[in-house]
Scaffold this motif. Structure first.
Motif, short mmCIF file in Angstrom:
data_model
loop_
_atom_site.label_atom_id
_atom_site.label_comp_id
_atom_site.label_asym_id
_atom_site.label_seq_id
_atom_site.Cartn_x
_atom_site.Cartn_y
_atom_site.Cartn_z
N LEU A 143 -15.52 -12.33 26.74
CA LEU A 143 -15.14 -11.24 25.84
C LEU A 143 -16.23 -10.18 25.81
O LEU A 143 -15.97 -8.99 25.95
CB LEU A 143 -14.96 -11.84 24.44
CG LEU A 143 -14.12 -11.02 23.48
CD1 LEU A 143 -12.67 -11.11 23.88
CD2 LEU A 143 -14.31 -11.54 22.06
N ILE A 144 -17.47 -10.66 25.66
CA ILE A 144 -18.61 -9.73 25.59
C ILE A 144 -18.77 -9.00 26.92
O ILE A 144 -19.00 -7.79 26.95
CB ILE A 144 -19.90 -10.52 25.23
CG1 ILE A 144 -19.83 -10.95 23.75
CG2 ILE A 144 -21.15 -9.70 25.47
CD1 ILE A 144 -20.90 -11.90 23.33
N ASN A 145 -18.60 -9.75 28.01
CA ASN A 145 -18.79 -9.14 29.33
C ASN A 145 -17.70 -8.17 29.71
O ASN A 145 -17.93 -7.23 30.47
CB ASN A 145 -18.87 -10.22 30.41
CG ASN A 145 -20.30 -10.67 30.58
OD1 ASN A 145 -21.23 -9.92 30.27
ND2 ASN A 145 -20.48 -11.88 31.03
N SER A 146 -16.49 -8.41 29.18
CA SER A 146 -15.40 -7.51 29.56
C SER A 146 -15.48 -6.19 28.78
O SER A 146 -14.74 -5.27 29.07
CB SER A 146 -14.06 -8.17 29.33
OG SER A 146 -13.91 -8.41 27.95
N ASP A 149 -18.48 -1.29 26.62
CA ASP A 149 -19.64 -0.88 25.83
C ASP A 149 -20.79 -1.82 26.13
O ASP A 149 -20.56 -2.98 26.49
CB ASP A 149 -19.32 -0.97 24.33
CG ASP A 149 -18.26 0.04 23.94
OD1 ASP A 149 -18.10 1.02 24.67
OD2 ASP A 149 -17.60 -0.18 22.91
N ILE A 150 -22.01 -1.34 25.94
CA ILE A 150 -23.14 -2.24 26.18
C ILE A 150 -23.40 -3.08 24.93
O ILE A 150 -23.28 -2.60 23.80
CB ILE A 150 -24.42 -1.51 26.64
CG1 ILE A 150 -24.89 -0.52 25.57
CG2 ILE A 150 -24.26 -0.84 27.96
CD1 ILE A 150 -26.34 -0.14 25.73
N ILE A 151 -23.72 -4.37 25.15
CA ILE A 151 -24.01 -5.27 24.04
C ILE A 151 -25.27 -6.04 24.41
O ILE A 151 -25.39 -6.56 25.52
CB ILE A 151 -22.84 -6.27 23.81
CG1 ILE A 151 -21.55 -5.50 23.52
CG2 ILE A 151 -23.17 -7.24 22.68
CD1 ILE A 151 -20.31 -6.38 23.47
N VAL A 250 -27.71 -4.78 19.51
CA VAL A 250 -27.65 -3.40 20.01
C VAL A 250 -26.29 -3.18 20.67
O VAL A 250 -25.91 -3.92 21.58
CB VAL A 250 -28.77 -3.14 21.05
CG1 VAL A 250 -28.73 -1.68 21.53
CG2 VAL A 250 -30.13 -3.48 20.48
N LEU A 251 -25.56 -2.19 20.17
CA LEU A 251 -24.25 -1.86 20.74
C LEU A 251 -24.28 -0.40 21.17
O LEU A 251 -24.82 0.43 20.44
CB LEU A 251 -23.15 -2.03 19.69
CG LEU A 251 -23.11 -3.35 18.94
CD1 LEU A 251 -22.17 -3.27 17.76
CD2 LEU A 251 -22.69 -4.47 19.88
N GLY A 252 -23.77 -0.10 22.35
CA GLY A 252 -23.83 1.30 22.80
C GLY A 252 -22.60 1.70 23.55
O GLY A 252 -22.01 0.92 24.30
N ARG A 253 -22.17 2.93 23.33
CA ARG A 253 -20.97 3.44 24.01
C ARG A 253 -21.31 4.74 24.73
O ARG A 253 -21.96 5.62 24.15
CB ARG A 253 -19.88 3.68 22.98
CG ARG A 253 -18.64 4.34 23.56
CD ARG A 253 -17.48 4.24 22.62
NE ARG A 253 -17.05 2.85 22.50
CZ ARG A 253 -16.03 2.45 21.74
NH1 ARG A 253 -15.35 3.34 21.06
NH2 ARG A 253 -15.70 1.18 21.67
N ASP A 254 -20.85 4.85 25.98
CA ASP A 254 -21.08 6.07 26.76
C ASP A 254 -20.22 7.20 26.17
O ASP A 254 -19.00 7.13 26.20
CB ASP A 254 -20.68 5.81 28.22
CG ASP A 254 -20.99 7.01 29.10
OD1 ASP A 254 -21.26 8.10 28.56
OD2 ASP A 254 -20.97 6.86 30.33
#
Ligand code: ADP
Length: 505
Positions: A143-146, A149-151, A250-254
Protein backbone atom coordinates in the motif's frame (compact mmCIF):
# COMPACT_ATOMS: atom_id res chain seq x y z
CA UNK A 1 8.42 -38.88 24.83
CA UNK A 2 5.29 -38.56 26.85
CA UNK A 3 4.76 -36.22 29.69
CA UNK A 4 2.50 -38.45 31.57
CA UNK A 5 4.72 -41.31 32.54
CA UNK A 6 4.64 -42.89 29.13
CA UNK A 7 8.40 -43.03 28.95
CA UNK A 8 9.97 -45.02 31.74
CA UNK A 9 13.38 -43.58 32.37
CA UNK A 10 15.23 -42.42 35.45
CA UNK A 11 13.20 -39.23 35.58
CA UNK A 12 9.89 -40.79 34.89
CA UNK A 13 8.95 -40.76 38.51
CA UNK A 14 9.71 -37.10 38.85
CA UNK A 15 7.77 -36.40 35.68
CA UNK A 16 4.77 -38.26 36.85
CA UNK A 17 4.62 -35.72 39.69
CA UNK A 18 3.75 -33.12 37.11
CA UNK A 19 1.37 -35.19 35.10
CA UNK A 20 -2.01 -33.83 34.30
CA UNK A 21 -4.94 -35.83 33.29
CA UNK A 22 -5.11 -34.61 29.76
CA UNK A 23 -3.09 -36.39 27.14
CA UNK A 24 -4.31 -33.96 24.48
CA UNK A 25 -2.76 -31.07 26.34
CA UNK A 26 0.60 -32.75 26.01
CA UNK A 27 0.13 -33.10 22.28
CA UNK A 28 -1.32 -29.69 21.71
CA UNK A 29 1.22 -27.60 23.59
CA UNK A 30 4.87 -27.31 24.20
CA UNK A 31 5.15 -27.54 27.93
CA UNK A 32 7.71 -26.51 30.51
CA UNK A 33 7.32 -26.98 34.21
CA UNK A 34 9.15 -24.61 36.51
CA UNK A 35 9.62 -24.63 40.23
CA UNK A 36 9.16 -21.70 42.57
CA UNK A 37 12.78 -20.60 41.84
CA UNK A 38 11.77 -20.40 38.17
CA UNK A 39 14.09 -23.24 37.29
CA UNK A 40 12.92 -25.63 34.60
CA UNK A 41 12.16 -29.04 36.01
CA UNK A 42 10.40 -30.57 33.06
CA UNK A 43 10.44 -30.28 29.26
CA UNK A 44 7.86 -32.15 27.18
CA UNK A 45 8.55 -33.81 23.86
CA UNK A 46 6.56 -31.25 21.96
CA UNK A 47 8.75 -28.48 23.41
CA UNK A 48 11.87 -30.33 22.29
CA UNK A 49 10.34 -30.81 18.85
CA UNK A 50 9.25 -27.21 18.54
CA UNK A 51 12.17 -25.37 20.08
CA UNK A 52 15.01 -27.82 19.52
CA UNK A 53 16.21 -28.15 23.13
CA UNK A 54 16.78 -31.61 24.59
CA UNK A 55 15.27 -31.80 28.07
CA UNK A 56 18.74 -32.34 29.56
CA UNK A 57 19.86 -28.96 28.16
CA UNK A 58 17.12 -27.06 29.94
CA UNK A 59 16.38 -28.93 33.10
CA UNK A 60 17.62 -27.15 36.20
CA UNK A 61 18.25 -24.02 34.10
CA UNK A 62 16.45 -20.74 34.77
CA UNK A 63 13.43 -20.11 32.55
CA UNK A 64 14.90 -16.66 31.77
CA UNK A 65 17.58 -18.39 29.73
CA UNK A 66 15.25 -18.84 26.77
CA UNK A 67 13.09 -15.75 27.08
CA UNK A 68 13.99 -12.63 25.10
CA UNK A 69 14.60 -10.54 28.15
CA UNK A 70 15.97 -7.48 26.43
CA UNK A 71 12.99 -7.38 24.14
CA UNK A 72 10.57 -7.66 27.01
CA UNK A 73 11.96 -5.71 29.86
CA UNK A 74 9.05 -6.65 32.03
CA UNK A 75 10.47 -10.16 32.13
CA UNK A 76 12.22 -9.57 35.39
CA UNK A 77 12.33 -12.43 37.87
CA UNK A 78 9.42 -10.69 39.34
CA UNK A 79 7.47 -11.34 36.18
CA UNK A 80 7.27 -15.02 36.88
CA UNK A 81 5.95 -14.40 40.35
CA UNK A 82 3.31 -12.09 38.95
CA UNK A 83 2.56 -14.38 35.99
CA UNK A 84 2.07 -17.26 38.25
CA UNK A 85 -0.24 -15.41 40.58
CA UNK A 86 -2.21 -13.85 37.75
CA UNK A 87 -2.17 -16.94 35.54
CA UNK A 88 -0.49 -15.00 32.75
CA UNK A 89 -1.78 -15.44 29.26
CA UNK A 90 -0.18 -13.48 26.46
CA UNK A 91 2.59 -13.23 23.88
CA UNK A 92 6.28 -13.58 24.63
CA UNK A 93 9.36 -14.26 22.56
CA UNK A 94 11.20 -17.51 23.14
CA UNK A 95 14.65 -18.21 21.84
CA UNK A 96 14.93 -21.47 19.95
CA UNK A 97 18.05 -23.61 20.17
CA UNK A 98 18.87 -22.27 16.71
CA UNK A 99 19.11 -18.83 18.48
CA UNK A 100 16.15 -17.58 16.50
CA UNK A 101 13.45 -15.84 18.50
CA UNK A 102 9.85 -16.83 17.89
CA UNK A 103 6.73 -15.19 19.17
CA UNK A 104 4.63 -17.61 21.19
CA UNK A 105 1.50 -17.44 23.16
CA UNK A 106 2.15 -18.45 26.75
CA UNK A 107 -0.37 -19.62 29.26
CA UNK A 108 0.56 -20.26 32.87
CA UNK A 109 -1.82 -23.09 33.26
CA UNK A 110 -1.59 -24.81 36.52
CA UNK A 111 0.08 -24.88 39.85
CA UNK A 112 0.83 -28.24 41.32
CA UNK A 113 3.03 -29.10 44.24
CA UNK A 114 4.78 -25.73 44.05
CA UNK A 115 5.38 -26.21 40.34
CA UNK A 116 3.97 -24.14 37.50
CA UNK A 117 2.89 -25.25 34.08
CA UNK A 118 3.88 -23.10 31.19
CA UNK A 119 1.95 -23.97 28.07
CA UNK A 120 3.35 -22.50 24.83
CA UNK A 121 1.51 -22.43 21.57
CA UNK A 122 3.62 -24.40 19.16
CA UNK A 123 5.80 -22.30 16.88
CA UNK A 124 3.93 -23.90 13.99
CA UNK A 125 0.90 -22.02 15.08
CA UNK A 126 3.09 -18.98 15.72
CA UNK A 127 4.59 -19.28 12.28
CA UNK A 128 1.07 -19.08 10.98
CA UNK A 129 0.45 -16.02 13.12
CA UNK A 130 3.78 -14.74 12.01
CA UNK A 131 2.99 -15.38 8.40
CA UNK A 132 -0.40 -13.73 8.86
CA UNK A 133 1.40 -10.86 10.45
CA UNK A 134 3.93 -10.83 7.64
CA UNK A 135 1.15 -10.98 5.08
CA UNK A 136 -0.51 -8.04 6.69
CA UNK A 137 2.85 -6.22 6.87
CA UNK A 138 3.44 -6.99 3.19
CA UNK A 139 0.01 -5.62 2.42
CA UNK A 140 0.84 -2.42 4.29
CA UNK A 141 4.16 -2.15 2.49
CA UNK A 142 2.48 -2.72 -0.85
CA UNK A 143 0.00 0.00 0.00
CA UNK A 144 2.77 2.39 1.01
CA UNK A 145 4.85 1.51 -2.04
CA UNK A 146 2.02 1.92 -4.49
CA UNK A 147 1.55 5.51 -3.34
CA UNK A 148 2.81 8.04 -5.88
CA UNK A 149 3.42 10.36 -2.91
CA UNK A 150 6.64 10.00 -0.99
CA UNK A 151 6.38 8.41 2.47
CA UNK A 152 9.24 8.13 4.92
CA UNK A 153 9.39 7.18 8.59
CA UNK A 154 12.34 8.29 10.64
CA UNK A 155 13.26 7.71 14.25
CA UNK A 156 13.82 10.47 16.79
CA UNK A 157 17.44 10.85 15.68
CA UNK A 158 16.48 11.30 12.02
CA UNK A 159 17.45 7.75 11.01
CA UNK A 160 15.35 6.25 8.21
CA UNK A 161 13.19 3.33 9.27
CA UNK A 162 10.99 2.96 6.23
CA UNK A 163 10.83 4.69 2.88
CA UNK A 164 8.48 3.91 0.04
CA UNK A 165 9.43 3.30 -3.57
CA UNK A 166 8.50 6.85 -4.66
CA UNK A 167 10.82 8.31 -2.04
CA UNK A 168 13.69 6.02 -3.01
CA UNK A 169 13.19 6.71 -6.70
CA UNK A 170 13.05 10.45 -6.11
CA UNK A 171 16.51 10.48 -4.55
CA UNK A 172 17.96 7.67 -6.68
CA UNK A 173 18.25 5.45 -3.59
CA UNK A 174 16.61 2.30 -4.98
CA UNK A 175 18.68 -0.68 -3.79
CA UNK A 176 20.48 1.32 -1.09
CA UNK A 177 20.28 -0.13 2.42
CA UNK A 178 18.82 3.01 3.95
CA UNK A 179 17.78 1.47 7.27
CA UNK A 180 19.27 3.38 10.20
CA UNK A 181 20.90 6.03 8.01
CA UNK A 182 20.27 9.75 8.38
CA UNK A 183 19.66 12.20 5.53
CA UNK A 184 23.28 13.29 5.84
CA UNK A 185 24.49 9.65 5.55
CA UNK A 186 22.23 8.98 2.58
CA UNK A 187 23.51 12.03 0.73
CA UNK A 188 26.73 10.04 0.25
CA UNK A 189 24.84 7.18 -1.40
CA UNK A 190 23.35 9.20 -4.23
CA UNK A 191 24.17 11.97 -6.73
CA UNK A 192 25.69 15.17 -5.34
CA UNK A 193 22.79 17.21 -6.70
CA UNK A 194 20.54 15.87 -3.90
CA UNK A 195 22.90 16.96 -1.11
CA UNK A 196 21.26 20.35 -0.81
CA UNK A 197 17.78 18.79 -0.63
CA UNK A 198 18.90 16.41 2.13
CA UNK A 199 20.40 19.28 4.14
CA UNK A 200 17.25 21.37 3.66
CA UNK A 201 15.17 18.41 4.71
CA UNK A 202 17.19 18.01 7.91
CA UNK A 203 16.65 21.70 8.68
CA UNK A 204 12.88 21.47 8.15
CA UNK A 205 12.78 18.23 10.22
CA UNK A 206 14.42 20.13 13.05
CA UNK A 207 11.94 23.01 12.72
CA UNK A 208 9.10 20.52 12.87
CA UNK A 209 10.48 18.88 16.04
CA UNK A 210 10.89 22.31 17.66
CA UNK A 211 7.44 23.39 16.58
CA UNK A 212 6.08 20.18 18.19
CA UNK A 213 3.23 19.95 15.68
CA UNK A 214 2.47 19.09 12.08
CA UNK A 215 4.35 21.31 9.66
CA UNK A 216 3.72 21.88 5.97
CA UNK A 217 5.90 23.58 3.42
CA UNK A 218 6.97 23.55 -0.22
CA UNK A 219 10.40 21.99 -0.69
CA UNK A 220 12.37 22.49 -3.91
CA UNK A 221 14.35 19.51 -5.15
CA UNK A 222 16.89 19.89 -7.93
CA UNK A 223 16.85 17.09 -10.50
CA UNK A 224 19.67 15.59 -12.50
CA UNK A 225 18.50 17.26 -15.72
CA UNK A 226 18.93 20.66 -14.04
CA UNK A 227 15.21 21.28 -13.56
CA UNK A 228 13.58 21.69 -10.15
CA UNK A 229 10.51 20.03 -8.73
CA UNK A 230 8.35 21.28 -5.92
CA UNK A 231 7.05 19.01 -3.19
CA UNK A 232 4.27 19.88 -0.80
CA UNK A 233 5.75 18.25 2.31
CA UNK A 234 3.88 17.42 5.49
CA UNK A 235 5.89 16.41 8.57
CA UNK A 236 4.32 14.88 11.64
CA UNK A 237 6.40 14.54 14.81
CA UNK A 238 5.51 11.81 17.31
CA UNK A 239 6.76 12.11 20.88
CA UNK A 240 7.24 9.50 23.60
CA UNK A 241 5.37 9.82 26.88
CA UNK A 242 8.38 11.47 28.50
CA UNK A 243 8.37 14.12 25.76
CA UNK A 244 11.43 12.86 23.94
CA UNK A 245 11.44 12.40 20.15
CA UNK A 246 10.06 9.09 18.88
CA UNK A 247 9.24 9.16 15.17
CA UNK A 248 8.90 11.62 12.35
CA UNK A 249 6.51 10.86 9.51
CA UNK A 250 7.31 12.63 6.25
CA UNK A 251 4.73 12.75 3.46
CA UNK A 252 5.32 14.62 0.21
CA UNK A 253 3.43 15.24 -3.00
CA UNK A 254 4.85 16.52 -6.29
CA UNK A 255 3.00 19.79 -6.87
CA UNK A 256 5.26 21.19 -9.60
CA UNK A 257 2.53 21.26 -12.25
CA UNK A 258 0.01 22.61 -9.79
CA UNK A 259 2.26 25.41 -8.56
CA UNK A 260 3.05 26.29 -12.19
CA UNK A 261 -0.65 26.48 -13.00
CA UNK A 262 -1.23 28.58 -9.88
CA UNK A 263 1.51 31.01 -10.76
CA UNK A 264 0.26 31.23 -14.36
CA UNK A 265 -3.16 32.06 -12.97
CA UNK A 266 -1.72 34.74 -10.69
CA UNK A 267 0.26 36.17 -13.64
CA UNK A 268 -2.82 36.12 -15.85
CA UNK A 269 -4.74 37.93 -13.13
CA UNK A 270 -1.96 40.50 -12.76
CA UNK A 271 -1.91 40.97 -16.53
CA UNK A 272 -5.68 41.40 -16.62
CA UNK A 273 -5.46 43.99 -13.84
CA UNK A 274 -2.57 45.68 -15.62
CA UNK A 275 -4.48 45.69 -18.89
CA UNK A 276 -7.50 47.18 -17.08
CA UNK A 277 -5.21 49.86 -15.69
CA UNK A 278 -3.70 50.42 -19.13
CA UNK A 279 -7.14 50.73 -20.67
CA UNK A 280 -8.15 53.39 -18.14
CA UNK A 281 -4.83 55.18 -18.68
CA UNK A 282 -5.31 54.95 -22.42
CA UNK A 283 -8.81 56.41 -22.19
CA UNK A 284 -7.56 59.19 -19.91
CA UNK A 285 -4.63 59.93 -22.22
CA UNK A 286 -6.66 59.72 -25.39
CA UNK A 287 -9.48 61.91 -24.17
CA UNK A 288 -6.88 64.46 -23.09
CA UNK A 289 -4.92 64.20 -26.37
CA UNK A 290 -8.10 64.53 -28.45
CA UNK A 291 -9.83 67.12 -26.34
CA UNK A 292 -6.93 69.60 -26.17
CA UNK A 293 -6.50 70.20 -29.93
CA UNK A 294 -10.26 69.84 -30.56
CA UNK A 295 -11.01 72.49 -27.94
CA UNK A 296 -8.46 74.75 -29.63
CA UNK A 297 -10.04 74.14 -33.04
CA UNK A 298 -13.58 74.78 -31.78
CA UNK A 299 -12.59 77.73 -29.55
CA UNK A 300 -10.56 79.64 -32.18
CA UNK A 301 -13.00 78.92 -35.02
CA UNK A 302 -15.75 80.41 -32.76
CA UNK A 303 -13.61 83.52 -32.25
CA UNK A 304 -13.05 83.97 -36.01
CA UNK A 305 -16.79 84.61 -36.50
CA UNK A 306 -16.66 87.78 -34.35
CA UNK A 307 -13.16 88.91 -35.33
CA UNK A 308 -12.71 91.63 -37.90
CA UNK A 309 -9.00 92.23 -37.58
CA UNK A 310 -7.42 90.26 -40.43
CA UNK A 311 -4.14 89.72 -38.53
CA UNK A 312 -6.01 88.16 -35.60
CA UNK A 313 -7.96 86.00 -38.02
CA UNK A 314 -4.63 84.82 -39.52
CA UNK A 315 -3.28 83.96 -36.08
CA UNK A 316 -6.46 82.04 -35.15
CA UNK A 317 -6.44 80.07 -38.39
CA UNK A 318 -2.75 79.21 -37.84
CA UNK A 319 -3.62 77.85 -34.37
CA UNK A 320 -6.55 75.91 -35.84
CA UNK A 321 -4.27 74.52 -38.53
CA UNK A 322 -1.57 73.46 -36.05
CA UNK A 323 -4.03 71.75 -33.75
CA UNK A 324 -5.68 69.98 -36.67
CA UNK A 325 -2.22 68.63 -37.60
CA UNK A 326 -1.75 67.39 -34.03
CA UNK A 327 -5.09 65.61 -34.31
CA UNK A 328 -4.15 64.15 -37.66
CA UNK A 329 -0.80 62.93 -36.25
CA UNK A 330 -2.58 61.21 -33.41
CA UNK A 331 -5.02 59.52 -35.76
CA UNK A 332 -2.13 58.46 -38.01
CA UNK A 333 -0.35 56.96 -35.00
CA UNK A 334 -3.45 55.00 -34.03
CA UNK A 335 -3.81 53.89 -37.63
CA UNK A 336 -0.16 52.77 -37.71
CA UNK A 337 -0.61 50.77 -34.49
CA UNK A 338 -3.65 49.00 -35.88
CA UNK A 339 -1.82 48.29 -39.17
CA UNK A 340 1.16 46.85 -37.30
CA UNK A 341 -1.04 44.82 -34.94
CA UNK A 342 -2.94 43.33 -37.88
CA UNK A 343 0.30 42.68 -39.81
CA UNK A 344 -0.70 44.92 -42.66
CA UNK A 345 2.33 47.17 -42.91
CA UNK A 346 4.67 46.56 -45.82
CA UNK A 347 8.26 47.69 -45.58
CA UNK A 348 9.60 49.13 -48.80
CA UNK A 349 13.01 48.15 -50.13
CA UNK A 350 14.21 50.95 -52.39
CA UNK A 351 17.60 52.61 -52.58
CA UNK A 352 18.05 56.11 -51.15
CA UNK A 353 20.78 58.33 -49.70
CA UNK A 354 20.51 57.91 -45.95
CA UNK A 355 22.61 61.03 -45.25
CA UNK A 356 20.37 63.26 -47.33
CA UNK A 357 17.33 61.73 -45.73
CA UNK A 358 18.62 62.32 -42.19
CA UNK A 359 19.49 65.91 -43.04
CA UNK A 360 15.94 66.48 -44.30
CA UNK A 361 14.52 65.36 -40.96
CA UNK A 362 17.07 67.38 -39.00
CA UNK A 363 16.26 70.56 -40.91
CA UNK A 364 12.64 70.72 -39.68
CA UNK A 365 13.67 70.97 -36.05
CA UNK A 366 15.43 74.31 -35.59
CA UNK A 367 12.07 75.94 -36.42
CA UNK A 368 10.35 73.76 -33.81
CA UNK A 369 13.04 74.65 -31.23
CA UNK A 370 12.43 78.30 -31.90
CA UNK A 371 8.69 77.92 -31.63
CA UNK A 372 9.13 76.30 -28.22
CA UNK A 373 11.60 78.98 -27.16
CA UNK A 374 14.25 76.36 -26.38
CA UNK A 375 17.25 78.47 -27.34
CA UNK A 376 19.63 76.85 -24.83
CA UNK A 377 19.79 73.59 -26.65
CA UNK A 378 22.81 72.70 -28.76
CA UNK A 379 21.07 70.88 -31.59
CA UNK A 380 23.54 69.11 -33.93
CA UNK A 381 23.66 66.43 -36.59
CA UNK A 382 26.87 64.39 -36.65
CA UNK A 383 27.45 62.39 -39.85
CA UNK A 384 30.60 60.46 -40.81
CA UNK A 385 29.95 60.57 -44.56
CA UNK A 386 28.62 62.96 -47.19
CA UNK A 387 26.37 60.37 -48.66
CA UNK A 388 25.54 56.74 -47.91
CA UNK A 389 23.36 54.70 -50.25
CA UNK A 390 21.04 52.47 -48.37
CA UNK A 391 18.30 50.06 -49.40
CA UNK A 392 15.17 50.19 -47.26
CA UNK A 393 12.01 52.12 -46.38
CA UNK A 394 12.85 55.84 -46.40
CA UNK A 395 9.42 56.98 -45.25
CA UNK A 396 9.38 54.69 -42.18
CA UNK A 397 13.00 55.48 -41.34
CA UNK A 398 12.22 59.20 -41.36
CA UNK A 399 9.12 58.51 -39.22
CA UNK A 400 11.29 56.81 -36.56
CA UNK A 401 13.97 59.53 -36.49
CA UNK A 402 11.32 62.27 -36.38
CA UNK A 403 9.67 60.56 -33.45
CA UNK A 404 12.96 60.20 -31.55
CA UNK A 405 13.87 63.86 -32.17
CA UNK A 406 10.36 65.04 -31.12
CA UNK A 407 10.70 63.12 -27.86
CA UNK A 408 14.20 64.50 -27.26
CA UNK A 409 12.83 67.99 -27.82
CA UNK A 410 9.85 67.37 -25.57
CA UNK A 411 11.87 65.99 -22.66
CA UNK A 412 14.94 68.28 -22.86
CA UNK A 413 14.83 71.79 -21.44
CA UNK A 414 18.44 72.75 -22.05
CA UNK A 415 21.79 71.21 -22.92
CA UNK A 416 22.07 69.28 -26.17
CA UNK A 417 20.33 67.06 -28.67
CA UNK A 418 22.58 65.19 -31.12
CA UNK A 419 21.47 63.17 -34.11
CA UNK A 420 24.28 60.74 -35.08
CA UNK A 421 24.98 58.08 -37.65
CA UNK A 422 27.62 55.39 -37.11
CA UNK A 423 28.22 52.74 -39.77
CA UNK A 424 29.78 49.41 -38.84
CA UNK A 425 30.59 46.26 -40.82
CA UNK A 426 27.33 44.48 -40.24
CA UNK A 427 25.03 47.16 -38.93
CA UNK A 428 24.47 50.89 -38.67
CA UNK A 429 23.31 52.90 -35.67
CA UNK A 430 21.22 56.04 -35.89
CA UNK A 431 21.05 57.57 -32.44
CA UNK A 432 19.43 60.56 -30.81
CA UNK A 433 21.26 61.66 -27.70
CA UNK A 434 19.81 64.25 -25.31
CA UNK A 435 20.55 65.84 -21.94
CA UNK A 436 16.90 65.73 -20.87
CA UNK A 437 15.02 64.33 -17.90
CA UNK A 438 16.16 60.71 -18.43
CA UNK A 439 14.27 57.47 -17.71
CA UNK A 440 14.40 55.25 -14.65
CA UNK A 441 15.70 51.67 -14.94
CA UNK A 442 12.29 50.04 -14.38
CA UNK A 443 10.60 52.16 -17.08
CA UNK A 444 13.22 51.55 -19.78
CA UNK A 445 11.52 48.46 -21.19
CA UNK A 446 7.94 49.55 -20.54
CA UNK A 447 8.10 52.72 -22.64
CA UNK A 448 8.34 50.57 -25.77
CA UNK A 449 4.88 49.11 -25.07
CA UNK A 450 1.83 50.82 -26.60
CA UNK A 451 0.24 53.56 -24.47
CA UNK A 452 3.02 53.37 -21.86
CA UNK A 453 4.57 56.56 -20.54
CA UNK A 454 6.76 57.32 -17.56
CA UNK A 455 4.00 59.56 -16.26
CA UNK A 456 0.57 57.99 -16.66
CA UNK A 457 -2.97 59.16 -15.92
CA UNK A 458 -4.60 62.58 -15.77
CA UNK A 459 -1.78 64.38 -14.04
CA UNK A 460 0.82 64.16 -16.81
CA UNK A 461 3.04 67.15 -17.47
CA UNK A 462 3.91 66.17 -21.09
CA UNK A 463 1.61 65.68 -24.05
CA UNK A 464 1.59 62.50 -26.11
CA UNK A 465 -0.40 59.28 -26.41
CA UNK A 466 2.47 56.92 -25.65
CA UNK A 467 2.43 55.37 -29.11
CA UNK A 468 5.54 56.78 -30.79
CA UNK A 469 8.15 54.43 -29.30
CA UNK A 470 5.92 51.35 -29.61
CA UNK A 471 5.44 52.10 -33.32
CA UNK A 472 9.15 52.92 -33.81
CA UNK A 473 10.31 49.71 -32.14
CA UNK A 474 7.93 47.56 -34.15
CA UNK A 475 8.99 49.25 -37.40
CA UNK A 476 12.66 48.78 -36.44
CA UNK A 477 12.09 45.06 -35.96
CA UNK A 478 10.28 44.85 -39.30
CA UNK A 479 13.35 46.50 -40.85
CA UNK A 480 15.51 43.70 -39.42
CA UNK A 481 16.78 45.96 -36.72
CA UNK A 482 16.07 46.92 -33.16
CA UNK A 483 15.69 49.89 -30.91
CA UNK A 484 17.59 50.35 -27.62
CA UNK A 485 17.73 53.00 -24.94
CA UNK A 486 20.44 54.01 -22.52
CA UNK A 487 19.43 56.54 -19.95
CA UNK A 488 20.14 57.99 -16.55
CA UNK A 489 17.46 59.77 -14.60
CA UNK A 490 18.13 63.52 -14.60
CA UNK A 491 21.09 63.21 -16.95
CA UNK A 492 19.62 62.33 -20.34
CA UNK A 493 18.91 59.52 -22.78
CA UNK A 494 20.25 57.96 -25.94
CA UNK A 495 17.79 56.15 -28.20
CA UNK A 496 19.47 54.04 -30.87
CA UNK A 497 17.93 52.53 -33.96
CA UNK A 498 20.17 49.66 -35.06
CA UNK A 499 19.69 48.21 -38.53
CA UNK A 500 21.54 45.09 -39.59
CA UNK A 501 22.97 45.36 -43.07
CA UNK A 502 22.21 42.68 -45.55
CA UNK A 503 25.38 42.48 -47.67
CA UNK A 504 23.33 41.21 -50.62
CA UNK A 505 21.72 44.65 -50.87
P1 ADP B 1 4.76 59.92 -26.08
O1 ADP B 1 6.02 60.67 -26.23
O2 ADP B 1 3.70 60.28 -27.04
O3 ADP B 1 4.27 59.87 -24.67
P2 ADP B 1 6.39 57.68 -26.78
O4 ADP B 1 6.03 56.25 -27.04
O5 ADP B 1 7.14 58.38 -27.87
O6 ADP B 1 5.04 58.40 -26.43
O7 ADP B 1 7.22 57.73 -25.44
C1 ADP B 1 6.76 57.03 -24.34
C2 ADP B 1 7.32 57.61 -23.06
O8 ADP B 1 8.72 57.40 -23.00
C3 ADP B 1 7.18 59.11 -22.95
O9 ADP B 1 5.88 59.48 -22.50
C4 ADP B 1 8.25 59.42 -21.92
O10 ADP B 1 7.77 59.13 -20.64
C5 ADP B 1 9.35 58.43 -22.28
N1 ADP B 1 10.36 59.05 -23.18
C6 ADP B 1 10.46 58.92 -24.54
N2 ADP B 1 11.54 59.58 -25.01
C7 ADP B 1 12.12 60.17 -23.95
C8 ADP B 1 13.29 61.03 -23.80
N3 ADP B 1 14.06 61.39 -24.83
N4 ADP B 1 13.59 61.43 -22.54
C9 ADP B 1 12.83 61.06 -21.48
N5 ADP B 1 11.74 60.27 -21.57
C10 ADP B 1 11.38 59.83 -22.78
Amino acid sequence: MGLFGVKKDSQSEKRSEHSINSVELDQLFSILVINSNHDIVYVNEQFTADFGYQSSALENQSINKIIAKDLHQEFETDFWNKSIVHKFSGSIEVQKKSKKFVVCRLKVAQKENGHYWLLFDTPKKDDETYSNLKESMDLHLELINSSPDIICFKDGAGRWLLANQADLELFHLVGVDYLGKTDRDLADFTHDIYKESFLNCMATDENCWNQKSLSRSDEYIKKLDGSSIIFDVIKIPIFKEDGSRKNLIVLGRDVTARRKAESELVNAMKKAEESDKLKSNFLATMSHELRTPLNAVIGFSDLIFDEEDINEIHDYSRIINNNSKVLLNLIEDIFDVSLIESDQIEIANTEFDLIRSMKEVYEIFPVELNKLGKHNIDFKIILPLDSYMFKGDEFRLKQIITNLLRNALKFTKEGFIHLKLAVFDHYLDISVEDSGIGISEDMKLKIFESFRQVEEGYTRSFNGAGLGLAISKKLAIMMQGNMMVESQLGKGSTFTLRIFLDKKN
